[in-house]
Enzyme design. Sequence first.
Site, PDB file in Angstrom:
ATOM      1  N   ASN A   2      -2.266   1.640   5.499  1.00 31.89           N
ATOM      2  CA  ASN A   2      -1.324   0.580   5.114  1.00 31.89           C
ATOM      3  C   ASN A   2      -1.057  -0.229   6.367  1.00 31.89           C
ATOM      4  O   ASN A   2      -0.699   0.338   7.397  1.00 31.89           O
ATOM      5  CB  ASN A   2      -0.030   1.215   4.599  1.00 31.89           C
ATOM      6  CG  ASN A   2       1.080   0.195   4.399  1.00 31.89           C
ATOM      7  OD1 ASN A   2       0.818  -0.978   4.137  1.00 31.89           O
ATOM      8  ND2 ASN A   2       2.321   0.633   4.515  1.00 31.89           N
ATOM      9  N   GLY A   3      -1.228  -1.559   6.287  1.00 34.11           N
ATOM     10  CA  GLY A   3      -0.961  -2.401   7.454  1.00 34.11           C
ATOM     11  C   GLY A   3      -2.148  -3.291   7.757  1.00 34.11           C
ATOM     12  O   GLY A   3      -2.993  -3.530   6.888  1.00 34.11           O
TER      13      GLY A   3
ATOM     14  N   GLU B 262      18.537 -17.195  -6.808  1.00 36.16           N
ATOM     15  CA  GLU B 262      18.083 -15.866  -7.247  1.00 36.16           C
ATOM     16  C   GLU B 262      17.573 -15.918  -8.698  1.00 36.16           C
ATOM     17  O   GLU B 262      16.549 -15.313  -9.026  1.00 36.16           O
ATOM     18  CB  GLU B 262      19.227 -14.849  -7.083  1.00 36.16           C
ATOM     19  CG  GLU B 262      18.982 -13.473  -7.662  1.00 36.16           C
ATOM     20  CD  GLU B 262      17.835 -12.700  -7.016  1.00 36.16           C
ATOM     21  OE1 GLU B 262      17.202 -13.210  -6.078  1.00 36.16           O
ATOM     22  OE2 GLU B 262      17.551 -11.597  -7.504  1.00 36.16           O
TER      23      GLU B 262
ATOM     24  N   HIS C 213      20.722 -36.355  -5.378  1.00 29.23           N
ATOM     25  CA  HIS C 213      19.913 -36.704  -4.211  1.00 29.23           C
ATOM     26  C   HIS C 213      18.437 -36.426  -4.445  1.00 29.23           C
ATOM     27  O   HIS C 213      17.663 -36.360  -3.489  1.00 29.23           O
ATOM     28  CB  HIS C 213      20.429 -35.931  -2.980  1.00 29.23           C
ATOM     29  CG  HIS C 213      21.865 -36.208  -2.686  1.00 29.23           C
ATOM     30  ND1 HIS C 213      22.280 -37.380  -2.081  1.00 29.23           N
ATOM     31  CD2 HIS C 213      22.986 -35.507  -2.977  1.00 29.23           C
ATOM     32  CE1 HIS C 213      23.610 -37.360  -1.979  1.00 29.23           C
ATOM     33  NE2 HIS C 213      24.054 -36.249  -2.523  1.00 29.23           N
TER      34      HIS C 213
ATOM     35  N   LYS D 225       6.162  -4.289  -3.643  1.00 30.25           N
ATOM     36  CA  LYS D 225       7.592  -4.082  -3.441  1.00 30.25           C
ATOM     37  C   LYS D 225       7.994  -4.245  -1.972  1.00 30.25           C
ATOM     38  O   LYS D 225       8.928  -4.963  -1.658  1.00 30.25           O
ATOM     39  CB  LYS D 225       7.951  -2.684  -3.935  1.00 30.25           C
ATOM     40  CG  LYS D 225       9.421  -2.325  -3.793  1.00 30.25           C
ATOM     41  CD  LYS D 225      10.237  -3.029  -4.824  1.00 30.25           C
ATOM     42  CE  LYS D 225      11.699  -2.690  -4.773  1.00 30.25           C
ATOM     43  NZ  LYS D 225      12.504  -3.739  -5.410  1.00 30.25           N
TER      44      LYS D 225
ATOM     45  N   LYS E 179      13.715 -14.873  -9.702  1.00 31.25           N
ATOM     46  CA  LYS E 179      13.398 -13.842 -10.700  1.00 31.25           C
ATOM     47  C   LYS E 179      12.404 -14.395 -11.723  1.00 31.25           C
ATOM     48  O   LYS E 179      11.475 -13.728 -12.115  1.00 31.25           O
ATOM     49  CB  LYS E 179      14.668 -13.364 -11.429  1.00 31.25           C
ATOM     50  CG  LYS E 179      15.600 -12.502 -10.633  1.00 31.25           C
ATOM     51  CD  LYS E 179      15.173 -11.048 -10.466  1.00 31.25           C
ATOM     52  CE  LYS E 179      14.472 -10.766  -9.176  1.00 31.25           C
ATOM     53  NZ  LYS E 179      15.149 -10.708  -7.944  1.00 31.25           N
TER      54      LYS E 179
ATOM     55  N   GLU F  64       8.823 -14.890 -10.152  1.00 32.48           N
ATOM     56  CA  GLU F  64       8.035 -13.698  -9.867  1.00 32.48           C
ATOM     57  C   GLU F  64       7.706 -12.894 -11.121  1.00 32.48           C
ATOM     58  O   GLU F  64       6.682 -12.229 -11.169  1.00 32.48           O
ATOM     59  CB  GLU F  64       8.660 -12.828  -8.774  1.00 32.48           C
ATOM     60  CG  GLU F  64       9.943 -12.137  -9.102  1.00 32.48           C
ATOM     61  CD  GLU F  64      10.456 -11.279  -7.931  1.00 32.48           C
ATOM     62  OE1 GLU F  64       9.674 -10.811  -7.107  1.00 32.48           O
ATOM     63  OE2 GLU F  64      11.683 -11.076  -7.855  1.00 32.48           O
TER      64      GLU F  64
ATOM     65  N   CYS G 175       0.843  -1.191   0.000  1.00 39.92           N
ATOM     66  CA  CYS G 175       0.000   0.000   0.000  1.00 39.92           C
ATOM     67  C   CYS G 175       0.884   1.248   0.000  1.00 39.92           C
ATOM     68  O   CYS G 175       1.880   1.312   0.720  1.00 39.92           O
ATOM     69  CB  CYS G 175      -0.955   0.074   1.172  1.00 39.92           C
ATOM     70  SG  CYS G 175      -2.107  -1.300   1.262  1.00 39.92           S
TER      71      CYS G 175
ATOM     72  N   ARG H 202       4.180  -0.193  -4.705  1.00 41.26           N
ATOM     73  CA  ARG H 202       3.928  -0.757  -3.371  1.00 41.26           C
ATOM     74  C   ARG H 202       2.656  -1.600  -3.325  1.00 41.26           C
ATOM     75  O   ARG H 202       2.414  -2.316  -2.340  1.00 41.26           O
ATOM     76  CB  ARG H 202       3.811   0.372  -2.344  1.00 41.26           C
ATOM     77  CG  ARG H 202       5.052   1.219  -2.235  1.00 41.26           C
ATOM     78  CD  ARG H 202       4.854   2.310  -1.219  1.00 41.26           C
ATOM     79  NE  ARG H 202       4.708   1.772   0.104  1.00 41.26           N
ATOM     80  CZ  ARG H 202       5.713   1.551   0.944  1.00 41.26           C
ATOM     81  NH1 ARG H 202       6.939   1.832   0.576  1.00 41.26           N
ATOM     82  NH2 ARG H 202       5.495   1.048   2.125  1.00 41.26           N
TER      83      ARG H 202
ATOM     84  N   TRP I 197      -2.446  -2.885  -1.716  1.00 39.65           N
ATOM     85  CA  TRP I 197      -2.122  -4.305  -1.815  1.00 39.65           C
ATOM     86  C   TRP I 197      -3.032  -4.988  -0.808  1.00 39.65           C
ATOM     87  O   TRP I 197      -2.914  -4.777   0.400  1.00 39.65           O
ATOM     88  CB  TRP I 197      -0.657  -4.560  -1.470  1.00 39.65           C
ATOM     89  CG  TRP I 197      -0.232  -5.972  -1.733  1.00 39.65           C
ATOM     90  CD1 TRP I 197       0.174  -6.494  -2.916  1.00 39.65           C
ATOM     91  CD2 TRP I 197      -0.172  -7.041  -0.789  1.00 39.65           C
ATOM     92  NE1 TRP I 197       0.473  -7.823  -2.767  1.00 39.65           N
ATOM     93  CE2 TRP I 197       0.271  -8.190  -1.476  1.00 39.65           C
ATOM     94  CE3 TRP I 197      -0.470  -7.149   0.573  1.00 39.65           C
ATOM     95  CZ2 TRP I 197       0.438  -9.427  -0.847  1.00 39.65           C
ATOM     96  CZ3 TRP I 197      -0.311  -8.371   1.192  1.00 39.65           C
ATOM     97  CH2 TRP I 197       0.151  -9.499   0.477  1.00 39.65           C
TER      98      TRP I 197
HETATM   99  O1  M6R Z   1      12.952  -4.723   0.917  1.00 40.57           O
HETATM  100  P1  M6R Z   1      13.550  -6.066   1.229  1.00 40.57           P
HETATM  101  O2  M6R Z   1      14.941  -6.229   0.705  1.00 40.57           O
HETATM  102  O3  M6R Z   1      13.478  -6.377   2.708  1.00 40.57           O
HETATM  103  O4  M6R Z   1      12.633  -7.113   0.495  1.00 40.57           O
HETATM  104  C1  M6R Z   1      12.830  -8.479   0.671  1.00 40.57           C
HETATM  105  C2  M6R Z   1      12.038  -9.276  -0.342  1.00 40.57           C
HETATM  106  O5  M6R Z   1      10.674  -9.033  -0.191  1.00 40.57           O
HETATM  107  C3  M6R Z   1      12.440  -8.938  -1.780  1.00 40.57           C
HETATM  108  O6  M6R Z   1      13.801  -9.137  -1.994  1.00 40.57           O
HETATM  109  C4  M6R Z   1      11.644  -9.810  -2.771  1.00 40.57           C
HETATM  110  O7  M6R Z   1      12.021 -11.141  -2.649  1.00 40.57           O
HETATM  111  C5  M6R Z   1      11.835  -9.295  -4.202  1.00 40.57           C
HETATM  112  N1  M6R Z   1      10.570  -9.116  -4.844  1.00 40.57           N
HETATM  113  C6  M6R Z   1      12.621 -10.223  -5.056  1.00 40.57           C
HETATM  114  O8  M6R Z   1      12.825  -9.716  -6.324  1.00 40.57           O
END
Ligand code: M6R
Length: 616
Positions: free
Chosen positions: A103-104, A486, A509, A611, A490, A493, A2, A27, A77
């Site tokens: 927000n929250g 990683e 394994h 985000k 990527k 997501e 949010c 956000r 969100w």
């Molecule tokens: O703001 P932060 O680094 O604490 O966020 C952590 C994760 O939410 C963030 O890295 C998330 O995994 C990303 N969307 C990955 O691309």
Amino acid sequence: MCGIVGYVGHRNALDVVMGGLRRLEYRGYDSGGVALPDPSTGRIAWAKKAGKLANLDGVLAETTMPETTTGIGHTRWATHGAPNDRNAHPHLSEDGRLAVVHNGIIENFAVLRAELEAAGHELLSETDTEVVVHLLSDELQRTPALDDAVRAVCQRLEGAFTLVFTDARQPDVVVGARRNSPLVVGRGDGENFLGSDVSAFIEFTREAVELGQDQVVAITRDSMTVTDFDGAPAETTSYHVDWDVSAAEKGGYDWFMLKEIDEQPQAVAETLLGRYGRSGRLQLDEMRLSDDELRDVDKIIIIACGTASYAGLVAKYAIEHWTRIPCEVELASEFRYRDPIIDRSTLVVAISQSGETMDTLMAIRYARQQRARVLSICNTNGSTIPRESDAVIYTHAGPEVAVASTKGFLSQIVACYLLGLYLAQVRGVKYGDEIDAIMAALEKLPAGIQRMLDEGEQVRKLAAELVDTRSVLFLGRHVGYPVALEGALKLKELAYLHAEGFAAGELKHGPIALIEDGIPVFVVVPPKARDQLQEKIVSNIQEIRARGALTIVLAEDGDDDVVPYADHLIRLPKVPTLLQPLVATVPLQIFACELAGLLGHDVDQPRNLAKSVTVE
Ligand code: M6R
């Protein structure tokens, strides 16, 4: 999660609020809404719509809104209640006088809702937020000033919240409150702003004020008053934002993510800047832990979420190798629920790009209760996690707007490396010339990253060839293992594909059963200098290729052992083993970004995500 904007000043509030929401849309993008207090009617003029802000733009184009110089706005969100028009913010009091955005999560909303309904209030949405505006409406009968009434309401709320209110009968003031969720103030000339982060108002001012925990702020055109929930004056910290509006805009790129991928050489250079001088000693400006405290450390626990946790996994290899201090890496969401063994000699390192991730914030609070020292690695000045830490290393990578973290990841690794070397320096376990050699290699990295960007076309072509694939695997060893994780994250997501990263040694394994004809497998090959590891992974490549995998091999210049087994070969510059993730990650980012674009997905705002994850 949010985005919130508040404005009181001399400009057209609708324009200011919508501009702020556009920069905060990363956000959350389940719905958008605005509220403007209209003194001529004594009511709030509002508009809201499910979906991205473009939908709200459509509604506003059909609606006559008053010309006001005060307003609030929200981009959502969803937590409680489906992402539809009814649950979109703002929420209004029954008489139309008050509006709130939030927000929250209000954890005790069910009890409050039952109480309000029993008292005759009609709640229109399924949200936890709506209770707040009805509580405020009742409170204003007893406590006429908006800020006083907001303080009284906050005393009744449990959970995490940033709330921003406007009152059509007090249109010259906007009131905000925060507990565990972010809110910053922007100070202008004859105007003041509230925002979930500074990008909400960066177009108008770079002078910002951090709000602390459990504080209420009232802004007018010319004033800002901050108190705690009891009304006692509260201390705040002012700061100057060291980037400008152009950094928060796409600058000609189709997607923020593309821009942020391209900014990585600069981001890494900025993280290093000014930290290693001619003196031959590392200097970390906000290292508020003394040398004695750092010498006392006997265990390091890195806590983080998502991509940041993978930066931590990379860092573990370097920190243990350089300092010989045992280092664990743990998901923040698991950490405080498992009764970890920590004490005053434990250094907890929290990594967070946003500085607002709730799981990480709760984990550092727990760590500090257990008397551990907390150092955070963060990209967002003034955010909650560094504020609640004993020390901080800012990454200075500039704003990261795309939901998928890219330059955040690389700069986090570099900041962790600075920490590792600093510990080694303080504890005397590395000679100055050893630190010097590593710093020299780090300083060459921006050029290596730039080369990976310049050679991105090969990866983009590969994405086009693989556009129909439904499953992709990633293998790595040592620091290549978190790179594999990683790469897979990527792809999940952004492209919504099945993607998994494995430690290549684990292949036999279990995961090797996933190998079938044509399945693409990215393999990150360690530098040849790590001969044992390099040889072992070359065997792994042969094993999967023999079973039909399409092998996409990332290997350093001059490693010819891999050539016979690579269906596609992506060359990496020769760098020391521990630095390889900083170049090897780049093609994986480009691949995911390109594939998502080809599939027609919104690269910057992938479905279901936001985000900053400011709820647990
Ligand atoms: O703001 P932060 O680094 O604490 O966020 C952590 C994760 O939410 C963030 O890295 C998330 O995994 C990303 N969307 C990955 O691309």
